[in-house]
Design a protein around this motif. Structure first.
Motif, PDB file in Angstrom:
ATOM      1  N   LEU A  51       0.826  -1.211   0.000  1.00 28.86           N
ATOM      2  CA  LEU A  51       0.000   0.000   0.000  1.00 28.86           C
ATOM      3  C   LEU A  51       0.858   1.258   0.000  1.00 28.86           C
ATOM      4  O   LEU A  51       0.560   2.230  -0.694  1.00 28.86           O
ATOM      5  CB  LEU A  51      -0.922   0.001   1.225  1.00 28.86           C
ATOM      6  N   ASN A  84      -0.627   6.582  -5.290  1.00 27.93           N
ATOM      7  CA  ASN A  84      -1.746   7.348  -4.733  1.00 27.93           C
ATOM      8  C   ASN A  84      -1.515   7.600  -3.244  1.00 27.93           C
ATOM      9  O   ASN A  84      -1.413   6.662  -2.450  1.00 27.93           O
ATOM     10  CB  ASN A  84      -3.063   6.586  -4.946  1.00 27.93           C
ATOM     11  N   VAL A  92      -4.074   6.081  -0.830  1.00 30.71           N
ATOM     12  CA  VAL A  92      -3.899   4.639  -0.652  1.00 30.71           C
ATOM     13  C   VAL A  92      -2.712   4.365   0.260  1.00 30.71           C
ATOM     14  O   VAL A  92      -2.729   3.417   1.056  1.00 30.71           O
ATOM     15  CB  VAL A  92      -3.719   3.940  -2.018  1.00 30.71           C
ATOM     16  N   ASN A  93      -1.664   5.186   0.147  1.00 25.40           N
ATOM     17  CA  ASN A  93      -0.475   5.014   0.986  1.00 25.40           C
ATOM     18  C   ASN A  93      -0.845   4.930   2.465  1.00 25.40           C
ATOM     19  O   ASN A  93      -0.359   4.066   3.193  1.00 25.40           O
ATOM     20  CB  ASN A  93       0.503   6.179   0.803  1.00 25.40           C
ATOM     21  N   THR A 148       2.312   2.374  -3.468  1.00 26.51           N
ATOM     22  CA  THR A 148       1.453   2.834  -4.554  1.00 26.51           C
ATOM     23  C   THR A 148       1.608   4.343  -4.739  1.00 26.51           C
ATOM     24  O   THR A 148       1.899   5.068  -3.785  1.00 26.51           O
ATOM     25  CB  THR A 148      -0.020   2.505  -4.260  1.00 26.51           C
TER      26      THR A 148
END
Length: 302
Positions: free
Chosen positions: A202, A207, A210-211, A205
């Protein structure tokens, strides 16, 4: 309530589990922090010798890089209080000794409350033991990169709080599952394999939203308690070094980038700040703990 708490302590102290977990917890905390601190110091020495840093006049030996080892050591060793908590009620349910416990107590709520208070105390004991271990290991391998006393203590306090919460998570999850083997396997697989893999995925990524999902998960928010503390300290030191050389204050974007990198190295990719991580992990603790205790408040004990 006092008698119930005393009874819980007697149950624990008459078994070998508490010291059988404390010995490896202390040994792992010392060795892990020692190795991580020595490695961090070696890397910092090499970076400090580069031409780029020498030209800028910024010296890495003025930063407390070993605090990463301090935080990471607490994170790794916290698996032991989690295991200790997971066996607290699950083992009694498995052996059916929970029947006697409930029948001799005034109410189930009183018995479960006594267990909760008892395991909070044991979580503190484990936390202090682990804090001592990582302190010894960090001091042995830290060289010139050790943090100051205040930052050291703050990181350890965050780590002790994490140990207490992991103990309660284990206690509640064990009570919910009702099987010591099932609880241990589930928690260990998540904490050591599934959680870290998901968090790295995660956090990697592109984004940003999303992190930070990784920081909302139980493992990520728990590790964020210590790792965010370490990241904040290192950023403040870096900022002071830049300003001392006539530089400008780093932007919020620069701060966020540095924090993400420091938290990743400290084992908490995508984590939030200390207080947010603490609140998130406390929410997870309450969810597992309350659900587990409610399950046992109505469990058939015949």
């Amino acid at each position: 309530m006092v008698r119930l708490i005393n009874a819980e302590f007697r149950k624990i102290l008459t078994t070998k589990l508490w010291w059988a977990l404390m010995i490896p917890a202390f040994a792992l905390s010392v060795l892990w922090a020692w190795a991580a601190s020595a490695l961090t110091s070696t890397i910092a020495d090499e970076v400090n010798r580069t031409d780029l840093l020498q030209e800028t006049g910024i010296s890495f030996d003025e930063m407390s890089w070993s605090i990463i080892a301090l935080a990471r050591g607490m994170n790794i060793a916290s698996v032991f209080p989690m295991v200790f908590g997971a066996l607290g009620i699950a083992s009694e349910i498995s052996r059916r000794t929970i029947t006697t416990t409930f029948l001799t107590g005034p109410t189930r709520a009183a018995v479960l409350g006594a267990k909760a208070l008892t395991y909070v105390v044991w979580g503190v004991i484990f936390g202090v033991l682990i804090a001592g271990g990582v302190s010894i290991g960090t001091a042995l391998g830290g060289g010139d990169y050790l943090p100051g006393a205040g930052d050291w203590v703050l990181t350890l306090i965050a780590g002790i709080l994490m140990c207490v919460l992991w103990t309660l998570v284990g206690l509640g999850f064990g009570a919910l599952v009702g099987s010591p083997v099932g609880a241990l396997v589930s928690l260990l697989v998540y904490a050591l394999i599934i959680g870290p893999v998901i968090e790295v995925f995660l956090a990697g990524t592109p984004n940003e939203a999303v992190n930070h999902i990784a920081g909302l998960l139980p493992n990520g928010s728990a590790n964020g308690l210590t790792s965010s503390t370490a990241a904040a300290l290192l950023f403040d030191q870096l900022q002071n070094l830049v300003l001392a050389q006539g530089g400008v204050r780093l932007s919020e974007e620069g701060k966020e980038t540095f924090d993400e990198a420091a938290r990743l190295v400290a084992g908490a990719p995508g984590a939030f700040s200390l207080w947010i991580s603490g609140l998130v992990f406390a929410a997870w603790t309450a969810l597992f703990f309350v659900t587990g205790l409610l399950r046992n408040k109505s469990r058939d004990i015949t």
